[in-house]
Write an enzyme that holds these catalytic residues in place. Structure first.
Site, PDB file in Angstrom:
ATOM      1  N   GLY A 119      -4.347   5.845   0.256  1.00 47.17           N
ATOM      2  CA  GLY A 119      -3.964   5.333   1.211  1.00 47.17           C
ATOM      3  C   GLY A 119      -2.657   4.997   0.004  1.00 47.17           C
ATOM      4  O   GLY A 119      -2.147   4.573  -0.572  1.00 47.17           O
ATOM      5  N   ILE A 166      -5.640   2.940  -3.389  1.00 43.02           N
ATOM      6  CA  ILE A 166      -4.754   3.435  -2.239  1.00 43.02           C
ATOM      7  C   ILE A 166      -3.743   2.229  -2.658  1.00 43.02           C
ATOM      8  O   ILE A 166      -3.317   1.408  -3.567  1.00 43.02           O
ATOM      9  CB  ILE A 166      -5.007   2.113  -0.716  1.00 43.02           C
ATOM     10  CG1 ILE A 166      -4.456   1.729  -0.310  1.00 43.02           C
ATOM     11  CG2 ILE A 166      -6.020   0.710  -1.626  1.00 43.02           C
ATOM     12  CD1 ILE A 166      -5.267   1.346   1.518  1.00 43.02           C
ATOM     13  N   CYS A 167      -1.998   2.377  -2.409  1.00 45.88           N
ATOM     14  CA  CYS A 167      -1.265   2.009  -2.409  1.00 45.88           C
ATOM     15  C   CYS A 167      -0.400   2.142  -3.726  1.00 45.88           C
ATOM     16  O   CYS A 167      -0.011   3.279  -4.040  1.00 45.88           O
ATOM     17  CB  CYS A 167      -1.194   0.382  -2.294  1.00 45.88           C
ATOM     18  SG  CYS A 167       0.528  -0.863  -2.138  1.00 45.88           S
ATOM     19  N   ALA A 168      -0.432   0.840  -4.235  1.00 50.10           N
ATOM     20  CA  ALA A 168      -0.074   1.887  -5.801  1.00 50.10           C
ATOM     21  C   ALA A 168      -1.258   2.031  -6.910  1.00 50.10           C
ATOM     22  O   ALA A 168      -1.273   2.638  -8.262  1.00 50.10           O
ATOM     23  CB  ALA A 168       0.557   0.039  -6.572  1.00 50.10           C
TER      24      ALA A 168
END
Length: 181
Positions: free
Chosen positions: A146, A99-101
């Site tokens: 995500g 998720i994210c980075a």
């Protein structure tokens, strides 16, 4: 059913702890694994005690989860053990969630090639081998990604569903149906 979340200092707290909470509510065994120590500090200064420090048991889970946050994601990406875990999971068609980075780790491991993914805006530029989608969560074969903290619950429910554990009971108990009302 077994899951692991890999932690390095600088992880995003919401993205790391939400899957732990959701999967434990669904009675899925999930370990918080510190890559280097039993205490890891998030990107917002919150110290979390891990269940264990990295060992070969990580390879025996059904899903590996990578939280975002900085510098946590880059530290995970630069850890050869993480890349090896991702490659082994992918070779065995096990579930990988980032998720994210954290999808930058998937790029380095070569596991997102030609697969759909999402990530925090701007990080898609570091993931040229995948097929970026500007969406909250994305599933590409055995990879779940995500966008960021706002995706944490939906991301976690999708992990449950992909593990074959229906998420509806847990999401209803958590009152997820009231989001956006």
């Amino acid at each position: 059913m077994k899951a692991v979340v890999l932690f390095k200092d600088g992880f995003e707290e919401v993205e790391a702890l939400t899957p732990v909470d959701v999967l434990r509510r669904a009675n899925v065994s999930i370990d918080m694994v510190g890559m280097d120590s039993l205490t890891v500090t998030g990107s917002h200064g919150i110290e979390i005690k891990m269940d264990k420090v990295f060992d070969d048991d990580v390879y025996n889970a059904d899903v590996v989860i990578l939280p975002g946050g900085l510098p946590g994601s880059t530290s995970l990406r630069d850890d050869k053990r993480v890349i090896d875990v991702l490659q082994k999971y992918n070779e065995n068609n096990k579930l990988i969630a980032a998720i994210c980075a954290a999808p930058i780790c998937l790029e380095k491991a070569g596991v997102v090639k030609d697969k759909l993914f999402t990530c925090s805006p701007g990080f898609e530029l570091q993931i040229p081998s995948g097929k970026y989608r500007d969406t909250l969560i994305c599933v590409g074969d055995n990879v779940i990604t995500g966008r960021g903290p706002a995706a944490a619950l939906k991301f976690s429910y999708r992990i449950l569903d992909k593990l074959g554990v229906p998420s509806e009971e847990v999401s209803n108990a958590m009152q997820y149906q009231y989001i956006n009302k």
